[in-house]
Design a protein around this motif. Structure first.
Motif, PDB file in Angstrom:
ATOM      1  N   UNK A   7       0.811  -1.221   0.000  1.00 51.79           N
ATOM      2  CA  UNK A   7       0.000   0.000   0.000  1.00 51.79           C
ATOM      3  C   UNK A   7       0.842   1.267   0.000  1.00 51.79           C
ATOM      4  N   UNK A   8       2.134   1.144   0.353  1.00 51.91           N
ATOM      5  CA  UNK A   8       2.985   2.327   0.387  1.00 51.91           C
ATOM      6  C   UNK A   8       4.449   1.922   0.287  1.00 51.91           C
ATOM      7  N   UNK A   9       5.206   2.652  -0.542  1.00 49.55           N
ATOM      8  CA  UNK A   9       6.662   2.479  -0.606  1.00 49.55           C
ATOM      9  C   UNK A   9       7.280   3.864  -0.679  1.00 49.55           C
ATOM     10  N   UNK A  10       8.145   4.175   0.274  1.00 44.86           N
ATOM     11  CA  UNK A  10       8.802   5.480   0.309  1.00 44.86           C
ATOM     12  C   UNK A  10      10.310   5.297   0.357  1.00 44.86           C
ATOM     13  N   UNK A  11      11.012   6.129  -0.391  1.00 40.06           N
ATOM     14  CA  UNK A  11      12.466   6.150  -0.345  1.00 40.06           C
ATOM     15  C   UNK A  11      12.892   7.039   0.813  1.00 40.06           C
ATOM     16  N   UNK A  57      17.512   3.611   1.673  1.00 41.14           N
ATOM     17  CA  UNK A  57      16.556   2.599   2.121  1.00 41.14           C
ATOM     18  C   UNK A  57      15.177   2.848   1.522  1.00 41.14           C
ATOM     19  N   UNK A  58      14.355   1.821   1.599  1.00 36.63           N
ATOM     20  CA  UNK A  58      12.969   1.923   1.183  1.00 36.63           C
ATOM     21  C   UNK A  58      12.085   1.431   2.328  1.00 36.63           C
ATOM     22  N   UNK A  59      11.043   2.170   2.620  1.00 37.85           N
ATOM     23  CA  UNK A  59      10.077   1.786   3.636  1.00 37.85           C
ATOM     24  C   UNK A  59       8.852   1.234   2.922  1.00 37.85           C
TER      25      UNK A  59
END
Length: 306
Positions: free
Chosen positions: A187-191, A197-199
């Protein structure tokens, strides 16, 4: 020290689906189910402007680094809107998606817009083109389900999908790197961490902090509820935060909670589903004063925390 509520804002009528800081952190843009976008002073909590023109609830927002260009999407109208912030004026309406548009991103200089849709595609637009048909540069259609979030770096497009994958596209070569996260809808991918890193948040209630060099999970966090909604998360230099369907904001200390995965803070400030959280830009720059963040919820409220 437990984060405290600095301002609780209730300018929208109905759910606040998305909220973001501008690059300076001085302003907040919020988008609601009431079809409006609000510009708010993050220090005082005062509303400055209201942007009108959407025919449906706002689902996604992004702003250029100089805060001159704002891009928004309104779900079921299947269009992407480009605004001149200082003039509070709609300058472009980009139409090509065949289903609702859920997320958008914009390059630092405002020249490139990327949009993600329930139609399973990511579309790349050139804002310098004089008309809408020519503005569409590329259609990325590798996803097998709807696009849930987008992020841009200087050279990449990162798109998460309900099909359980995060796809990283090289803007120059078009090459795509596909990463799977256990088959659960992402539902969500943030750099985060300066691009290192990626969250990644999935609909099984898990959040992973992933090393982008080797794709390995560095830490995992849990406790919040994410089963039916596109709950957005974020990370600062030392903290991870997420909204939750139970009405709380969950915050984890990256180092302290690395092994247990349990949240350090469970913050109550909303009475509805917390749709999104975002840290103040200074928090991401390892500024000791920069642990402010915002959260937005279905009860119509936006909370600024400090």
């Amino acid at each position: 020290m437990t984060p405290q509520i600095r301002h609780k804002l209730e300018y929208h009528k109905g759910s606040v689906n998305t909220a973001i800081f501008d690059a300076s952190g001085s302003y907040i843009f919020t988008g609601g189910q009431d079809k409006t976008i609000r510009l708010i002073n993050s220090t005082t909590g005062d509303q400055i402007q209201t942007f009108l023109g959407h025919g449906w609830g706002i689902q996604g927002l992004a702003v250029s680094k100089d805060s001159n260009s704002l891009v928004s999407c309104g779900g079921t109208d299947r269009a992407v809107y480009l605004w001149d912030v200082s003039q509070v004026q709609l300058t472009r309406k980009l139409s090509s998606h065949t289903q609702r548009v859920d997320c958008v991103a914009i390059s630092d200089n405002g020249s490139i817009i990327v949009s993600g849709s329930f139609d399973k595609t990511v579309r790349v637009w050139d804002t310098r083109s004089s008309n809408s048909p020519q503005a569409l540069l590329q259609v990325l259609d590798e996803s097998k389900d709807g696009i849930s979030s987008l992020a841009l770096t200087q050279t990449e497009i990162i798109a998460s999908s309900i099909d359980g994958h995060v796809r990283t596209y090289d803007m120059r070569t078009g090459r795509v790197l596909v990463e799977s996260f256990g088959g659960q809808p992402v539902v969500c991918a943030r750099v985060v961490s300066g691009g290192k890193c990626m969250l990644v948040s999935s609909m099984d209630g898990s959040i992973q902090l992933v090393d982008r060099t080797d794709g390995k999970a560095m830490a995992a966090f849990s406790g919040h509820t994410c089963q039916n909604y596109r709950i957005q998360c974020d990370a600062s230099d030392s903290l991870v935060a997420s909204g939750s369907e139970d009405g709380f904001v969950y915050v984890w200390d990256i180092l302290r909670d690395n092994e247990s995965g349990s949240a350090t803070y469970r913050l109550g400030g909303h009475s509805g589903i917390v749709n999104t959280v975002e840290f103040h830009p200074s928090a991401k720059a390892d500024n000791p004063k920069g642990h402010a963040m915002l959260s937005a919820a279905s009860d119509g409220s936006v909370v600024i925390w400090e």
